[in-house]
Scaffold this motif. Structure first.
Motif, short mmCIF file in Angstrom:
data_model
loop_
_atom_site.label_atom_id
_atom_site.label_comp_id
_atom_site.label_asym_id
_atom_site.label_seq_id
_atom_site.Cartn_x
_atom_site.Cartn_y
_atom_site.Cartn_z
N GLN A 289 0.85 -1.19 0.00
CA GLN A 289 0.00 0.00 0.00
C GLN A 289 0.88 1.24 0.00
OE1 GLN A 289 -1.77 -1.00 3.84
NE2 GLN A 289 -0.80 0.80 4.77
N TYR A 290 0.28 2.36 -0.37
CA TYR A 290 0.94 3.66 -0.28
C TYR A 290 0.19 4.49 0.75
CZ TYR A 290 2.84 8.24 -1.47
OH TYR A 290 3.44 9.48 -1.42
N GLY A 291 0.86 4.82 1.84
CA GLY A 291 0.24 5.57 2.91
C GLY A 291 0.11 4.73 4.16
N THR A 292 -0.20 5.40 5.26
CA THR A 292 -0.36 4.75 6.57
C THR A 292 -1.80 4.88 7.03
OG1 THR A 292 1.93 5.33 7.15
CG2 THR A 292 0.45 4.69 8.95
N LYS A 293 -2.37 3.75 7.41
CA LYS A 293 -3.76 3.77 7.85
C LYS A 293 -3.82 4.16 9.32
CE LYS A 293 -8.10 1.27 7.56
NZ LYS A 293 -8.80 0.05 7.09
N SER A 294 -4.41 5.30 9.59
CA SER A 294 -4.62 5.79 10.95
C SER A 294 -5.83 6.72 10.92
CB SER A 294 -3.37 6.53 11.45
OG SER A 294 -3.24 7.78 10.83
N PRO A 295 -6.32 7.15 12.07
CA PRO A 295 -7.51 8.02 12.05
C PRO A 295 -7.33 9.31 11.27
CG PRO A 295 -7.15 7.13 14.24
CD PRO A 295 -5.97 6.73 13.43
N SER A 296 -6.08 9.80 11.15
CA SER A 296 -5.88 11.10 10.51
C SER A 296 -5.02 11.05 9.26
CB SER A 296 -5.26 12.09 11.51
OG SER A 296 -4.02 11.59 11.98
N SER A 297 -4.57 9.86 8.84
CA SER A 297 -3.77 9.75 7.62
C SER A 297 -4.41 8.74 6.68
CB SER A 297 -2.34 9.34 7.95
OG SER A 297 -2.29 8.10 8.61
N VAL A 298 -4.00 8.78 5.42
CA VAL A 298 -4.72 8.09 4.36
C VAL A 298 -3.87 6.95 3.77
CG1 VAL A 298 -5.79 8.37 2.08
CG2 VAL A 298 -5.97 10.20 3.78
N VAL A 299 -4.51 5.84 3.47
CA VAL A 299 -3.96 4.83 2.57
C VAL A 299 -4.49 5.16 1.18
CG1 VAL A 299 -3.89 2.41 1.96
CG2 VAL A 299 -3.79 3.06 4.35
N TYR A 300 -3.61 5.69 0.33
CA TYR A 300 -4.06 6.20 -0.96
C TYR A 300 -4.32 5.08 -1.96
CZ TYR A 300 -2.45 10.62 0.97
OH TYR A 300 -2.28 11.73 1.78
N SER A 301 -3.51 4.04 -1.92
CA SER A 301 -3.69 2.95 -2.89
C SER A 301 -3.22 1.64 -2.28
CB SER A 301 -2.93 3.24 -4.18
OG SER A 301 -1.52 3.22 -3.95
#
Length: 534
Positions: A289-301
């Motif tokens: 994946q690209y990005g970090t999954k958290s309440p305030s950050s995004v998993v873009y793909s």
């Protein structure tokens, strides 16, 4: 780079009779021990126990200089790389063999643009500058540590384990600036079973985790807007402005995460006293994946892929000659999807990310088949008099990038033939090596076929493209081109315990027979290396 395939080591020594007792007067070196033993190029670390040579140690300092515009869109037309490397085989006991390698390199490339990634050929998508007028200097430092151990458990069973760790820092020194941190870890464990003196088979499991973090920033105080193309394939995708949101969001370290799980099976037959056949079949599952999954950050793909690899090596041994025939095939099928998300504000000023599904945006299929012959011909003072190499390579890539209802399809194929001939001249303490090499490559295909899955609505706009890089990359990969290389090495044994000092000087050139979209037709490379071995 033309010279990346050149391995500097002393005079090209013989690892011929793997069962022979090593002699201090011989000019063996690690790369030939590896090349002539297919187990050492497999994924199974238990193959270290097939090394029958005494301990080998090599240390190397090198410098590579590249100059000329015949490079890919993300490479430098003016680069300098310097590095140091230490590598060793160490038979700890008749039942234990150790292997280790440490290397460091420092790279500086001028006039670089294009991709933000260290190596976009390894990524499921690309991010490129939406202009070719913002080129600047990029610097990279790379550290690599690798170690392995093979242990004989009994007359029939051998086990092995291997681990490697690579870290790198990469940065552009001009806006839009990106700072990359790479961590690449690989571990594997394997087993070899030998039910018969002329047959053995093996299996191994491997895991790899690769994380490349990107942080974007600007130093300029102007109001200039920096645009990025998020390319799902063939430089087709969406354009975004650097700032508060998106793939290049400011002040947010965004990792591209890749995980690989897989294994391989090996088989080794001694068909006769002089002929042996080695085969390996491997498969890996890739996800990330690209990005970090958290309440305030995004998993873009998110992406997933399957990687298939097959290898075969036929070895024919004669009194003073050794012939090695190789055939390999690799294929990767990758799917990439983009998440649909929205920032939502909750009470107290807290921001949450909500996801509403995903869209398929890319499918990539890559395959490569390579056939090669290496001949170690004649022998004098433990050194092959001649080393001849011939290789044929064919690569295919098909990419479909989608922004519904629009799509872009690209198909390309490249073929190459490479030849090299080396001559060793030996005396009691001196060895001179001259190498001449050359190659020819060509290709073709469909640069881009754009279309729609359905009729677009009146309010839909076509996706953005970066045709400058599209034309550059396609021409660089498929244009007719020739390459040449000449190298000279000198090695001298010092003392009576097998210490060898060596130096290498190599020059290579790549020339495009025609070029319309790449700035220049030539790229020159020079390598200087100094080292010692024992």
């Amino acid at each position: 780079m033309i010279l990346t395939s050149l391995l500097a080591g002393g005079a090209y020594s013989s690892a011929f009779a793997a069962s022979a007792v090593p002699d201090a007067s011989e000019w063996r070196e690690i790369r030939h021990i590896q090349e002539l033993n297919p187990w050492l190029e497999s994924e199974n670390a238990a193959g270290l126990l097939t090394v029958s040579a005494s301990k080998r140690f090599e240390a190397l300092l090198y410098a590579d200089k590249g100059k000329g515009g015949w490079v890919d869109y993300y490479q430098s037309p003016n680069s300098l790389e310097m590095g140091a490397q230490v590598e060793s085989f160490y038979p700890f006991s008749p039942s234990v063999v150790l292997y280790g390698k440490v290397d460091y390199s420092s790279f500086t490339g001028k006039n670089m643009g294009g991709s933000y990634f260290i190596d976009p050929t390894q990524t499921p998508f690309d991010m490129v500058e939406y202009t070719d007028d913002n080129r600047g200097t990029k610097k990279r430092e790379t550290y690599n540590l690798k170690g392995g151990v093979g242990v004989r458990l009994s007359q029939r069973f051998t086990a092995g384990a291997e681990a490697s760790y690579t870290s790198a820092n990469y940065a552009k020194q001009k806006d839009l600036r990106h700072v990359n941190d790479l961590l690449d870890m690989r571990v594997s464990a394997g087993l070899i079973y030998k039910p018969h003196p002329d047959f053995q088979m093996g299996a191994n499991y491997g895991y790899r985790r690769r994380v490349e973090g990107l942080l974007f920033d600007t130093y300029s105080q102007s109001d200039e807007i920096f645009y990025t193309l998020v390319s799902h394939g063939a430089f087709f995708g969406q354009r975004e402005a650097f700032g508060e949101n998106g793939y290049t969001k400011e002040y947010e370290d965004k990792p591209l995460i890749d995980k690989y799980h897989g294994g391989a099976l090996q088989a080794d037959w001694r068909l006769s006293g002089r002929v042996s056949l080695f085969c390996e079949f491997g498969y890996q599952w890739r996800s990330g994946q690209y990005g970090t999954k958290s309440p305030s950050s995004v998993v873009y793909s998110q992406h997933n892929a399957g990687l298939l690899s097959c290898k075969a090596a036929l070895t024919v041994v004669q009194k003073k000659n050794r012939h090695l025939f190789r055939l390999s095939y690799d294929r990767e099928l990758l799917h990439n999807s983009e998440n649909i998300y929205r920032y939502e504000n909750e009470s107290g000023g807290k921001t949450d990310v909500a996801y509403y599904g995903s869209l398929d945006v890319a499918e990539h299929v890559k395959s490569r088949i390579t056939a090669s012959y290496t001949g170690y011909l004649g022998q004098r003072h433990g050194v092959p008099v001649w080393i001849a190499r011939v290789a044929l390579d064919h690569y295919r890539r098909e990419q479909t990038a989608s922004r519904h209802p629009y799509y872009r399809l690209q198909r390309l194929h490249t073929s190459a033939v490479r030849l090299a001939l080396e001559r060793n001249f030996t005396a009691r303490r001196d060895c001179y090596n001259i190498r001449l090499g050359g190659g020819y490559g060509f290709g073709g295909g469909d640069r881009n076929i754009d279309g729609t899955y359905a009729t677009p609505s009146a309010d839909q706009s076509p996706p953005k493209t970066m045709d400058t890089f599209l034309r550059h990359e396609f021409e660089y990969l498929t244009a007719g081109q020739v390459k040449g290389e000449i190298a000279f090495q000198y090695a001298r044994q010092v003392g009576g315990k097998g210490l060898r000092l060596f130096g290498t000087l190599c020059y290579g050139i790549a020339h495009a027979l025609e070029a319309e979209h790449v700035p220049e037709r030539n790229h020159h490379g020079i390598r200087i290396a100094l080292g010692c071995a024992f």
